[in-house]
Design a protein around this motif. Structure first.
Motif, short mmCIF file in Angstrom:
data_model
loop_
_atom_site.label_atom_id
_atom_site.label_comp_id
_atom_site.label_asym_id
_atom_site.label_seq_id
_atom_site.Cartn_x
_atom_site.Cartn_y
_atom_site.Cartn_z
N PHE A 139 0.61 -1.18 0.05
CA PHE A 139 -0.02 -0.09 0.08
C PHE A 139 0.88 1.13 0.00
CE2 PHE A 139 -3.08 -2.70 2.38
CZ PHE A 139 -4.07 -3.08 1.32
N ASP A 140 0.83 2.19 -1.02
CA ASP A 140 1.60 3.38 -1.21
C ASP A 140 3.17 3.02 -1.03
OD1 ASP A 140 -0.94 5.01 -1.49
OD2 ASP A 140 -0.66 5.64 0.76
N GLY A 141 3.41 1.97 -1.66
CA GLY A 141 4.79 1.35 -1.69
C GLY A 141 5.29 0.65 -0.28
N GLU A 142 4.42 0.51 0.49
CA GLU A 142 4.97 0.09 1.76
C GLU A 142 4.52 -1.49 1.74
OE1 GLU A 142 6.50 1.19 4.61
OE2 GLU A 142 7.02 2.89 3.35
N LYS A 143 5.42 -2.35 2.17
CA LYS A 143 4.98 -3.88 2.28
C LYS A 143 4.02 -3.91 3.35
CE LYS A 143 7.26 -8.20 3.33
NZ LYS A 143 8.65 -8.83 3.27
N ALA A 144 2.76 -4.62 3.13
CA ALA A 144 1.58 -4.83 4.08
C ALA A 144 1.09 -6.30 4.38
CB ALA A 144 0.56 -3.81 3.64
N GLY A 145 1.49 -7.06 3.25
CA GLY A 145 0.85 -8.37 3.48
C GLY A 145 1.18 -9.23 2.17
#
Lengths: 502, 576
Positions: B540-546
């Motif tokens: 999400f928005d370039g951030e690893k989330a899952g």
């Protein structure tokens, strides 16, 4: 004139001079009777048809009635047998007569009941006497049964009533509708009637081309079940939790937030729970094996808490005569109650120092190593609320609970003085179950002790209460076994069919 | 909560009040003692909160009832005769240094009285005595003890000391065999139960008279001094890890036996110079029948109970609670010095006295008022985010689940094809539970998909499609946290149906991302629980989330699934 196909067919099947039954019309028009009826009513509204309705009674023999037509009514068989046994003057023994008549089981009772009622004789002290003047060949009920059995009708409503009471006939009413063409109908037919087009599906093409104006929509069976679909929905227990949160927010409570895994210090020591309290043995709680301890506790608070445990607070306060060890307090566990959040908030750890007045709540999970049964799980939602003010009294506590529980239909609260290590006075709350009217325990409450508040740096009154959300849910919904509700053993059928809670 | 069994006839006899069973039950409820049911012997089974441990016997409950009825008022202290016996304390085990005692004479112990004496010991052991660790009671037939005075004019004595576990022997209760203390803990049916209380000790606690070892506290008494229906005079001794605790347990037992008609006699407890702290070389006069005083302000009584009291009413309530109050003026304000009898172990603070006043007054008589304070309510941001996400999932057709935080290694890792060493969602060191009670719950789950798979597995007989989702807690061990545990809320969704595919999961994830104004990217990745080539990292928005993908057939077969499952899981806070 344009009419739907079925109406055209009905109109054409009707006659101006002869009234015709719906059945006939349907046959001629090649329609199902219900379609023909529907079309006929539509045509009547347009004054093209006249419908003459009258109600007709149909009488049919039951199986038992059919049987008596063949073998005779039981009371008549009894009469005949008694007559043959010479029961005209002196009585004859009932047992013999019954045997002679070939009556068994229920038929014996039926025969005896109707024998006397119809005046065929009497039964007294086991002796049957018959009336020689009776005319069993003129028995109204038998004659009526015979008439009905060959398809003729019977008009005597008294006889029909008594046959119905005896369960020998079934009567039903049906409406007979007869149809004639009106003058307008004749005119319409003469001028010509066209069949309008019917469609099953309203399509984008029909809408955009304007063709929809010239078509007739076929009728659906609107009462039939449709194909099954799955819907998303909130878990029933979550709905309950949301409802509780709504109520508390409405009462001016602010929501707390904090760790689930916490040090025993916050879970128990700050609550003035002695370290050798039975509830702090590992059997009741979920202590952690790895990791085992919290890194840092606020040193000055630890010191104040230890002093309160050892010496009490106030001029003539006393502490517990129990061991107290900081290392023990650092042990990690799954919180056994959400009061650990309250302790963190009161200590100023969560949101900084709090000045009265305040109201706080949480509806979060707590963990207890309890025996699993229909009302206990290892994980449960605890509803926790507390109020901070310069001065609070027991009536304030009672009044707050009354407001809260009334929202869930629980009234007639009773307060039983109770004991908690961290509150005094303490009360168990009892309320009437809205459905069973039983008095049941619904929560635990009290005013926090000075030994808890003073070390946390609170110098006003704080009252608090807690209860298990599952308990409230079981009360509100009648759920019987909490294991079917919460956890991986849940039945999707339950989630899909449980009544919505609001 | 303690439960005691009490014969209602005994209650009527000891209170001297002719109340029928139903009336008694009501009277008891008003005291906060709840009727739980009848025993087989037609006795009441009563339950109450563990503060009033002076009510652990029929005598104690009868005493409370007499105050409740107004038959007794104020503090009562039984008289005691002067000491004839001494308990000499000489080198007891350092782990169990304290002892106390009393003598009761002239008892006529019928069956009920004996039963009550046994019950009060059991109940005190279970509560104040902390399963005999903190305090253990021994009751002996005094006439069986030989304690000739060592010198002319001195009192008779017994000695609390210690013994080598294997040297001396005695005949324990419920046996006819001489045994050493170690043999008792090894093979005596009652002794073995308490073996863990002494097994760490070098020398075991022991009590001697002139004839030798007669009691092995806290494990078992000797048969020689066994109390029977013929016993008239009793020695009560208590040993433990805390003097206050055993002294007060002793007070409760003395009050009970006094109510049975016994005459109390004091005992001197004579500590040697090696005794810990303040007791070294001291002789204590026991039982400790001293009252203590709490000072309670009139204003505080009124502010807590929430109603006005006259001074007389306060004094009256105190006396009906078995306390004594004296009115005092201090700095122009009304106060009461309140005397607390020696059997009360629950009064630590003046607030406890106010509670007693409230109970005597009748809390249920009080009005119910909504506190006149104004506060602003509201939800925590975290919980609002969780709710909004759950609403979005439900709107997408997911059935919301509520599973447990606790799970086991097999479900969390192995059945998901995962290893805790894997650098993949769900991997990581588990937070494990100490001495787990059940094999099913040994750790906190590191992700939520295993729980959803368990629900799918349990519902293969239910109609598909099954679209299930959960937002709940997950945790891993993390030494950078103060608690060494990193907890987070996780969002997981699974689509189980004959034609479930990656596209179904991603379609829903797209809607979620758009709703929370997150830019969604799903670059390919590998995860042992998912099919290679059909697995992606959620960003999400370039951030690893899952992670998102189609679950691996091995995982499906392991869970008895006959339809494919596509699924996603990500951190809730990534939607913030």
């Amino acid at each position: 004139m344009q009419l739907p196909e079925s109406q055209v067919a009905v109109l054409e099947a009707a006659d101006a001079d002869t009234d015709r039954s719906i059945t006939d019309i349907a046959r001629v028009a090649d329609l199902k009777p219900e379609t023909a009826t529907q079309a006929a009513f539509a045509l009547e509204e347009r004054d093209l048809l006249a419908i003459d309705e009258h109600v007709e009674e149909t009488v049919e023999l039951t199986d038992e009635g059919e049987r008596y037509v063949g073998e005779g009514l039981p009371e008549l068989r009894l009469y005949k047998a008694a007559l043959e046994a010479g029961g005209t003057d002196d009585g004859v023994p009932l047992g013999e007569v019954i045997e002679d008549a070939g009556l068994t089981g229920e038929a014996v009772d039926i025969a005896l009941a109707n024998f006397a009622r119809k005046g065929y004789g009497s039964v007294d002290s086991g002796q049957v006497t018959v009336d020689p003047n009776a005319r069993p060949d003129r028995d109204d009920e038998l004659l009526a049964l015979e008439t009905l059995s060959i398809g003729n009708s019977v008009d005597d409503s008294d006889v029909l009533d008594s046959l119905e009471d005896r369960g020998l006939i079934d009567r039903s009413e049906s409406t007979d509708r007869r149809i004639t063409l009106t003058d307008d109908g004749v005119t319409a037919l003469m001028e010509g009637v066209e069949t309008a087009e019917t469609v099953d599906q309203l399509t984008p093409e029909l809408l955009t081309s304007g063709e929809w104006e010239d078509v007739e929509f076929s009728s659906y069976n609107v009462d039939a079940s449709a194909s099954a679909i799955q819907s998303g929905r909130k878990h029933p227990l979550r709905q309950m939790v949301d409802r509780v949160k709504d109520v508390l927010v409405g009462m001016g409570f602010q929501e707390m937030q904090g760790p689930t895994v916490d040090a025993d210090f916050w879970i128990n020591d700050c609550l003035f729970m002695p370290q050798d309290h039975p509830a702090r043995t590992h059997w009741d709680r979920f202590a952690l094996d790895d990791p085992q301890k919290i890194d840092d506790l606020p040193a000055d608070l630890v010191e104040r808490v230890e002093t309160a445990h050892r010496e009490g607070v106030g001029e003539d306060g006393e502490g517990y005569n129990s061991p107290w060890d900081e290392e023990f307090a650092r042990q990690l566990a799954l919180r056994g109650h959400t009061t650990s959040l309250t302790a963190r908030h009161l200590a100023g750890e969560a949101m900084g120092d709090l000045e009265p007045p305040q109201r706080f709540f949480s509806v979060e999970k707590a963990y207890r190593n309890d025996t699993l049964d229909a009302t206990h799980l290892l994980e449960f939602f605890q509803i926790e609320g507390w109020v901070m003010a310069e001065e609070l009294s027991v009536p304030d506590l009672f009044g707050t609970f009354r407001e809260f529980y009334e929202q869930f239909g629980i009234t007639d609260l009773e307060f039983k003085p109770h004991y908690n290590p961290y509150t005094e006075p303490s009360f168990e709350l009892f309320g009437r179950h809205p459905e069973t009217d039983e008095l049941i325990e619904i929560g635990n409450s009290g005013i926090f002790r000075q030994e808890m508040l003073e070390p946390l740096g609170v110098d006003c009154d704080v009252m608090a209460w807690g209860l298990a959300g599952e308990r409230l849910m079981m009360l509100a919904t009648g759920a019987e076994d909490i294991r079917d509700v919460h956890g991986t053993l849940v039945d999707l059928d339950y989630l899909r069919t449980e009544e919505v809670l609001y | 909560m303690p439960v005691v069994t009490v014969d209602p006839d005994e209650l009527r006899q000891l209170t001297g009040m002719d109340r029928d069973d139903d009336q008694l039950r009501e009277d008891l409820f008003e005291l906060g003692v709840e009727f739980e049911g009848w025993t087989e012997d037609e006795e009441f089974e009563l339950e109450f909160a563990p503060d009033r441990l002076d009510r652990l016997s029929v005598e104690g409950i009868a005493r409370s009832l007499r105050y409740h009825y107004g038959e007794d008022r104020g503090v009562y202290i039984p008289s005691t005769n002067s000491a004839e016996w001494t308990i000499d304390v000489t080198s007891p085990p350092a782990e169990r240094p304290y002892v106390t005692g009393a003598i009761v004479r002239g008892l006529d112990l019928n069956d009920e009285a004996l039963e009550s004496l046994i019950q009060i010991q059991e109940k005190l052991h279970a509560t104040m005595g902390r399963q005999r660790v903190k305090g253990a009671i021994g009751v002996h037939d005094l006439t069986m003890l030989k304690g000739a005075p060592a010198t002319e004019g001195a009192t008779k004595s017994i000695t609390y000391s210690s013994t080598d576990p294997d040297e001396e022997s005695f005949v324990p209760l419920e046996s006819n065999e001489e045994m050493t203390p170690r043999e008792v803990t090894d093979r005596h049916h009652m002794g073995a139960e308490y073996a863990d209380l002494v097994e760490e000790l070098d020398r075991y606690p022991a009590i001697y008279d002139d004839m030798g070892l007669f009691s092995f506290p806290p494990v078992i008494n000797g048969k020689r001094t066994e109390v029977t229906g013929d016993s008239r005079d009793l020695l009560i001794e208590m040993t433990g890890t805390d003097q206050w605790t055993i002294d007060h347990m002793c007070n409760i037992v003395c009050y009970s036996l006094s109510a049975r008609g016994g005459t109390l006699e004091r005992v001197d407890v004579s500590y040697d110079g090696d005794a810990p702290g303040e007791y070294a070389g001291q002789t204590l006069d026991r039982p400790l029948f001293e009252t203590k005083t709490k000072t309670v302000a009139h204003d505080r009584i009124e502010s807590i109970i929430g109603t006005e009291f006259s001074q007389d009413e306060v004094i009256d309530c105190l006396e009906r609670a078995g306390l004594d109050g004296t009115h005092e003026m201090e700095n122009d304000s009304d106060k009461y010095d309140v005397e607390i009898p020696p059997y009360r172990v629950d009064v630590l603070h003046p607030m406890d006295v106010i509670d007693d006043i409230g109970r005597a007054y009748g809390f249920n008589e009080l009005p119910r008022e909504y506190p006149d304070i104004s506060t602003v309510g509201g939800r925590h941001e975290r919980s609002r985010l969780e709710d909004a996400t759950r609403d979005a999932l439900v709107a997408l057709g997911f059935e919301d689940l509520l599973n447990f935080y606790m799970i086991n290694e097999v479900e969390n890792y192995r059945r998901m094809n995962l290893d805790q060493a894997d650098d993949a969602l769900g991997g990581g060191q588990p937070v494990s539970i100490m001495e787990p009670y059940s094999e099913e719950y040994t750790m906190l789950r590191t992700w939520a998909l295993p729980s959803i798979m368990m629900v799918l597995e349990n519902n293969t007989h239910r109609a598909y499609p099954q679209h299930l989702a959960e937002i709940g807690l997950a945790a891993v061990k993390d030494e950078t946290e103060n608690t060494n545990v990193a907890e987070h809320r996780t969002v997981a969704g699974a689509i189980a149906e004959a034609e479930a595919s990656y596209d179904d999961a991603r379609a829903r994830l797209q809607v979620l991302a758009r709703g929370f104004n997150k830019d969604l990217e799903t670059p390919a990745t590998e995860h042992p629980g998912f099919i290679s080539g059909r697995t992606a990292e959620i960003r999400f928005d370039g951030e690893k989330a899952g992670v998102i993908g189609e679950l691996h057939p091995e995982v499906l077969v392991e869970h008895d699934m006959e339809v494919p499952v596509s699924a996603f899981e990500f951190r809730l806070d990534a939607l913030q």
